[in-house]
Design an enzyme around this catalytic site. Structure first.
Site, short mmCIF file in Angstrom:
data_model
loop_
_atom_site.label_atom_id
_atom_site.label_comp_id
_atom_site.label_asym_id
_atom_site.label_seq_id
_atom_site.Cartn_x
_atom_site.Cartn_y
_atom_site.Cartn_z
N SER A 112 1.02 -1.36 0.02
CA SER A 112 -0.03 -0.09 0.04
C SER A 112 0.73 1.34 -0.05
O SER A 112 1.87 1.21 0.48
CB SER A 112 -0.85 -0.14 1.38
N TYR B 40 -0.92 -0.63 10.57
CA TYR B 40 -1.40 -1.10 9.13
C TYR B 40 -0.09 -0.64 8.25
O TYR B 40 0.45 -1.19 7.45
CB TYR B 40 -2.61 -0.59 8.50
N1 LIG Z 1 -8.64 -0.49 -0.85
C1 LIG Z 1 -7.83 0.48 -0.83
O1 LIG Z 1 -7.72 1.57 -0.75
C2 LIG Z 1 -6.29 -0.32 -0.71
C3 LIG Z 1 -5.22 0.75 -0.59
C4 LIG Z 1 -3.71 -0.10 -0.58
C5 LIG Z 1 -3.79 -1.30 -0.38
N2 LIG Z 1 -4.79 -2.03 -0.23
C6 LIG Z 1 -4.57 -3.55 0.06
O2 LIG Z 1 -5.28 -4.37 -1.03
C7 LIG Z 1 -5.64 -5.73 -0.64
C8 LIG Z 1 -7.06 -5.96 -0.55
O3 LIG Z 1 -7.79 -4.88 -0.11
P1 LIG Z 1 -9.40 -4.72 -0.75
O4 LIG Z 1 -9.27 -3.26 -0.51
O5 LIG Z 1 -9.62 -5.33 -1.89
O6 LIG Z 1 -10.18 -5.06 0.51
P2 LIG Z 1 -11.64 -6.09 0.68
O7 LIG Z 1 -12.38 -5.54 -0.48
O8 LIG Z 1 -11.97 -6.15 2.17
O9 LIG Z 1 -11.03 -7.75 0.50
C9 LIG Z 1 -10.12 -8.08 1.19
C10 LIG Z 1 -10.14 -9.83 0.85
O10 LIG Z 1 -9.46 -10.40 1.84
C11 LIG Z 1 -9.87 -11.32 2.29
N3 LIG Z 1 -9.33 -11.56 3.74
C12 LIG Z 1 -9.37 -10.84 4.77
N4 LIG Z 1 -8.71 -11.31 5.82
C13 LIG Z 1 -8.47 -12.52 5.50
C14 LIG Z 1 -8.13 -13.78 6.02
N5 LIG Z 1 -7.55 -13.58 7.42
N6 LIG Z 1 -7.63 -14.80 5.54
C15 LIG Z 1 -8.10 -14.96 4.06
N7 LIG Z 1 -8.67 -13.95 3.70
C16 LIG Z 1 -8.91 -12.81 4.18
C17 LIG Z 1 -11.06 -11.07 2.33
O11 LIG Z 1 -12.21 -12.08 2.37
P3 LIG Z 1 -12.74 -12.59 3.80
O12 LIG Z 1 -13.20 -11.53 4.60
O13 LIG Z 1 -13.93 -13.59 3.19
O14 LIG Z 1 -11.63 -13.58 4.36
C18 LIG Z 1 -11.56 -10.31 0.88
O15 LIG Z 1 -11.37 -11.22 -0.10
C19 LIG Z 1 -5.42 -5.65 1.19
O16 LIG Z 1 -3.89 -6.12 1.34
C20 LIG Z 1 -5.15 -4.16 1.44
O17 LIG Z 1 -4.25 -3.84 2.40
C21 LIG Z 1 -5.94 -1.57 -0.41
#
Ligand SMILES: NC(=O)c1ccc[n+]([C@@H]2O[C@H](COP(=O)([O-])OP(=O)(O)OC[C@H]3O[C@@H](n4cnc5c(N)ncnc54)[C@H](OP(=O)(O)O)[C@@H]3O)[C@@H](O)[C@H]2O)c1
Length: 255
Positions: A148, A161
């Protein structure tokens, strides 16, 4: 052989957090490029829906309910992928969490462990299992970690984080340096603010959204589908001389 080869035909990928948001888009993008995809997350219903979206591209999908904090489930994820899809060539460590909001001194030990175990330790362990699977077929592979911009910018509200995502950038470099001789490339993407459930508290807040929009060169926040192309590139032969790198995908917010 073409000079630029973005095809992933014949490859098998694992995407953690593949059930929604950025991971779901990445899984579909890898499938569009020709890969079969194993998707891992905890909730089976969302996982089945995302697997259906992968299959709609014409590729095979395998939904593997997995909590990335459980070592046996990570081992089982790689084993099932090998048994049911035949091999492992690509791993995308995308699952991540941030359960706390507030100054760093208020993050208790349990919350700190949760963040580090999900965002860093799980990546270490699953990458080790995936490496074994890549060594088994002898053709190497590609790992992409999802960090991130928070890994570069100190946050006074999501500090644990930030620490975990900074660790992931260095874990990427360490893995890349150690496994280059195994034929395994390891790279990383660092998304900015992306419109997913995970970041809803940020883009739902008018002031935060306004600041993010104003400060980025493209004057908008990102969509999950805009993350997939970079991962396809890093996973493919087009990036055959790229390893240990982190590509920032933030619409020019940090300029
Ligand atoms: N959105 C942003 O602005 C942003 C910015 C920078 C980086 N990121 C990074 O991008 C990645 C994805 O984020 P996102 O925004 O797409 O989030 P999201 O929509 O909340 O999706 C998160 C995914 O991770 C899974 N997950 C969470 N905890 C888990 C666990 N303990 N074991 C297995 N699966 C798990 C969730 O499924 P379940 O809950 O069913 O397990 C879901 O499939 C993350 O690493 C986040 O830090 C996001």
């Amino acid at each position: 052989m073409p000079v630029t080869d973005f095809s992933l035909a014949g490859k098998v990928a694992i995407v953690t957090g593949g059930s929604r948001g950025i991971g779901r888009s990445i899984a579909i993008g890898l499938a569009e490029a020709g890969a079969d995809v194993a998707l891992a997350a905890r909730k089976p219903e969302a996982l089945a829906e995302a697997a259906g979206a992968v299959e709609a591209t014409g590729r095979r999908a395998l939904a593997v309910p997995t909590n990335v904090r459980r070592l046996d489930e990570l081992r089982g994820l790689v084993e099932r992928t090998q048994n049911e899809l035949g091999r492992v060539d690509i791993l995308v460590n995308n699952a991540g969490t941030n359960p706390v909001y507030g100054p760093i001194q208020d993050v208790d030990e349990g919350a700190f462990d949760l963040v580090m175990n999900t965002n860093v330790r799980a990546v270490h362990s699953l990458s080790n299992f995936a490496r074994e699977a890549m060594l088994a077929h002898g053709e190497g592979g590609s790992i992409v970690n999802v960090s991130s911009v928070g890994g570069y910018l100190a946050s006074d509200v999501i500090g644990a984080y930030s620490v975990s995502k900074a660790a992931l950038i260095m874990l990427t470099q360490v893995q890349a340096k150690t496994w280059g001789s195994d034929g395994i490339r390891v790279n990383c993407i660092a998304p900015g603010l992306i419109k997913t459930e995970f970041a809803r508290a940020l883009w739902d807040d008018e002031r935060t959204l306004e600041a993010a929009t104003r400060d980025s060169a493209l004057h908008r926040i990102g969509e999950p589908d805009e993350m997939a192309g970079a991962v396809v590139y890093l996973a493919s032969r087009a990036a055959s001389f790229v390893t240990g790198q982190t590509l920032v995908l933030d619409g020019g917010r940090r300029l």
